[in-house]
Design a protein around this motif. Sequence first.
Motif, PDB file in Angstrom:
ATOM      1  N   VAL A 101       1.717  -0.201  15.935  1.00 11.46           N
ATOM      2  CA  VAL A 101       1.183  -1.434  15.350  1.00 11.46           C
ATOM      3  C   VAL A 101       0.630  -2.347  16.444  1.00 11.46           C
ATOM      4  O   VAL A 101      -0.449  -2.935  16.293  1.00 11.46           O
ATOM      5  CB  VAL A 101       2.268  -2.156  14.519  1.00 11.46           C
ATOM      6  CG1 VAL A 101       1.807  -3.550  14.119  1.00 11.46           C
ATOM      7  CG2 VAL A 101       2.605  -1.333  13.281  1.00 11.46           C
ATOM      8  N   LYS A 102       1.352  -2.455  17.558  1.00 15.00           N
ATOM      9  CA  LYS A 102       0.868  -3.309  18.658  1.00 15.00           C
ATOM     10  C   LYS A 102      -0.477  -2.812  19.184  1.00 15.00           C
ATOM     11  O   LYS A 102      -1.379  -3.613  19.466  1.00 15.00           O
ATOM     12  CB  LYS A 102       1.903  -3.356  19.786  1.00 15.00           C
ATOM     13  CG  LYS A 102       3.143  -4.154  19.425  1.00 15.00           C
ATOM     14  CD  LYS A 102       3.954  -4.554  20.634  1.00 15.00           C
ATOM     15  CE  LYS A 102       4.643  -3.397  21.272  1.00 15.00           C
ATOM     16  NZ  LYS A 102       5.572  -3.862  22.351  1.00 15.00           N
ATOM     17  N   GLY A 135       0.761   1.308  23.861  1.00 20.90           N
ATOM     18  CA  GLY A 135       1.494   0.238  23.180  1.00 20.90           C
ATOM     19  C   GLY A 135       2.974   0.239  23.524  1.00 20.90           C
ATOM     20  O   GLY A 135       3.665  -0.770  23.324  1.00 20.90           O
ATOM     21  N   ALA A 136       3.477   1.347  24.053  1.00 23.59           N
ATOM     22  CA  ALA A 136       4.886   1.445  24.446  1.00 23.59           C
ATOM     23  C   ALA A 136       5.126   0.936  25.864  1.00 23.59           C
ATOM     24  O   ALA A 136       6.269   0.719  26.264  1.00 23.59           O
ATOM     25  CB  ALA A 136       5.353   2.894  24.323  1.00 23.59           C
ATOM     26  N   ASP A 137       4.066   0.726  26.608  1.00 21.65           N
ATOM     27  CA  ASP A 137       4.166   0.248  27.997  1.00 21.65           C
ATOM     28  C   ASP A 137       4.421  -1.257  27.990  1.00 21.65           C
ATOM     29  O   ASP A 137       3.677  -2.006  27.346  1.00 21.65           O
ATOM     30  CB  ASP A 137       2.850   0.573  28.717  1.00 21.65           C
ATOM     31  CG  ASP A 137       2.900   0.291  30.208  1.00 21.65           C
ATOM     32  OD1 ASP A 137       3.618  -0.631  30.624  1.00 21.65           O
ATOM     33  OD2 ASP A 137       2.177   0.978  30.952  1.00 21.65           O
ATOM     34  N   PRO A 138       5.454  -1.741  28.702  1.00 24.33           N
ATOM     35  CA  PRO A 138       5.714  -3.182  28.757  1.00 24.33           C
ATOM     36  C   PRO A 138       4.509  -4.003  29.237  1.00 24.33           C
ATOM     37  O   PRO A 138       4.347  -5.165  28.864  1.00 24.33           O
ATOM     38  CB  PRO A 138       6.879  -3.305  29.753  1.00 24.33           C
ATOM     39  CG  PRO A 138       7.553  -1.973  29.708  1.00 24.33           C
ATOM     40  CD  PRO A 138       6.461  -0.975  29.449  1.00 24.33           C
ATOM     41  N   HIS A 196      -1.703 -13.654  16.025  1.00 25.95           N
ATOM     42  CA  HIS A 196      -0.451 -14.181  15.469  1.00 25.95           C
ATOM     43  C   HIS A 196       0.374 -13.106  14.762  1.00 25.95           C
ATOM     44  O   HIS A 196       1.559 -13.328  14.482  1.00 25.95           O
ATOM     45  CB  HIS A 196      -0.732 -15.355  14.533  1.00 25.95           C
ATOM     46  CG  HIS A 196      -1.054 -16.622  15.270  1.00 25.95           C
ATOM     47  ND1 HIS A 196      -0.181 -17.205  16.153  1.00 25.95           N
ATOM     48  CD2 HIS A 196      -2.159 -17.405  15.268  1.00 25.95           C
ATOM     49  CE1 HIS A 196      -0.730 -18.302  16.664  1.00 25.95           C
ATOM     50  NE2 HIS A 196      -1.935 -18.437  16.149  1.00 25.95           N
ATOM     51  N   GLN A 197      -0.231 -11.945  14.490  1.00 26.83           N
ATOM     52  CA  GLN A 197       0.521 -10.825  13.926  1.00 26.83           C
ATOM     53  C   GLN A 197       1.242 -10.028  15.017  1.00 26.83           C
ATOM     54  O   GLN A 197       2.117  -9.220  14.729  1.00 26.83           O
ATOM     55  CB  GLN A 197      -0.423  -9.877  13.164  1.00 26.83           C
ATOM     56  CG  GLN A 197      -1.128 -10.514  11.995  1.00 26.83           C
ATOM     57  CD  GLN A 197      -0.155 -11.048  10.964  1.00 26.83           C
ATOM     58  OE1 GLN A 197       0.693 -10.321  10.469  1.00 26.83           O
ATOM     59  NE2 GLN A 197      -0.276 -12.324  10.636  1.00 26.83           N
ATOM     60  N   TYR A 198       0.852 -10.253  16.267  1.00 29.80           N
ATOM     61  CA  TYR A 198       1.370  -9.464  17.392  1.00 29.80           C
ATOM     62  C   TYR A 198       2.711 -10.032  17.866  1.00 29.80           C
ATOM     63  O   TYR A 198       2.844 -11.232  18.080  1.00 29.80           O
ATOM     64  CB  TYR A 198       0.371  -9.505  18.553  1.00 29.80           C
ATOM     65  CG  TYR A 198       0.673  -8.523  19.659  1.00 29.80           C
ATOM     66  CD1 TYR A 198      -0.004  -7.311  19.732  1.00 29.80           C
ATOM     67  CD2 TYR A 198       1.627  -8.801  20.639  1.00 29.80           C
ATOM     68  CE1 TYR A 198       0.264  -6.402  20.744  1.00 29.80           C
ATOM     69  CE2 TYR A 198       1.906  -7.897  21.647  1.00 29.80           C
ATOM     70  CZ  TYR A 198       1.223  -6.705  21.702  1.00 29.80           C
ATOM     71  OH  TYR A 198       1.494  -5.798  22.703  1.00 29.80           O
ATOM     72  N   SER A 199       3.697  -9.165  18.025  1.00 31.63           N
ATOM     73  CA  SER A 199       4.962  -9.579  18.617  1.00 31.63           C
ATOM     74  C   SER A 199       5.569  -8.386  19.350  1.00 31.63           C
ATOM     75  O   SER A 199       5.293  -7.218  19.014  1.00 31.63           O
ATOM     76  CB  SER A 199       5.933 -10.111  17.562  1.00 31.63           C
ATOM     77  OG  SER A 199       6.251  -9.107  16.624  1.00 31.63           O
ATOM     78  N   LYS A 200       6.391  -8.673  20.331  1.00 36.70           N
ATOM     79  CA  LYS A 200       6.960  -7.622  21.176  1.00 36.70           C
ATOM     80  C   LYS A 200       7.858  -6.662  20.418  1.00 36.70           C
ATOM     81  O   LYS A 200       8.047  -5.521  20.846  1.00 36.70           O
ATOM     82  CB  LYS A 200       7.738  -8.256  22.337  1.00 36.70           C
ATOM     83  CG  LYS A 200       6.850  -9.003  23.315  1.00 36.70           C
ATOM     84  CD  LYS A 200       7.655  -9.549  24.480  1.00 36.70           C
ATOM     85  CE  LYS A 200       6.736 -10.250  25.479  1.00 36.70           C
ATOM     86  NZ  LYS A 200       7.465 -10.737  26.662  1.00 36.70           N
TER      87      LYS A 200
END
Length: 201
Positions: free
Chosen positions: A37-38, A96-99, A27-31
């Motif tokens: 952070v991701k 983490g930068a990869d879509p 729930h902390q994860y967002s696009k």
Amino acid sequence: MFNLKQLSPTITDMIRFDHSHVMVTFHQYSKDKSPRVKKALADTICDALEIHATLEEEIFYPVMRQRDAKEPFIHEAEPEHDEMRRIIAELRRTSGADPRHDDLVMELMRDVIHHVADEETKLLPDAEAILGKQRLSELGADMNVRRMQLLGPKAGKVAKEHVVGFSGSTAAMVVGAAGALLAAFALVPKKDTWKSKPASV
């Protein structure tokens, strides 16, 4: 004779805690969060799931197979763990930068949510009805000891991921405090140290 293991949380409560820990992290994860952070949040989820799956396969599932071999979920659970591990391996290779990173996290969590729903609505209540509080607490103590063994080599990495992923979030305090409490319950006598052998019923 008093058995210190009986002070442990039950194995079913510990499994539910693990599920909650993963969901709080997800729930902390967002696009819109930074790639760093991701990646830290995804790694926290992956580490938690890998340890959790190993604990269930080594300690919980063998006992439940002996007691209720006809339960379908017992035969589905480990293949579901294997599929989660496949996604985790791909996720670990993805920046983490990869879509694709976002897509893989969502795919992993869809599988996790399905698995958790099956486990919490059927298998855990069955275990509580079949095994009884004393046995559940003994298994919980075994799980705690084994968890510390699995966590030990990666404790520094896990702590760093937690700090980065939960930076600025009040959820960090909740998860951190709960994790510390869980670790405290791992303090059982050395003679109870986990050994790789099937758990007795």
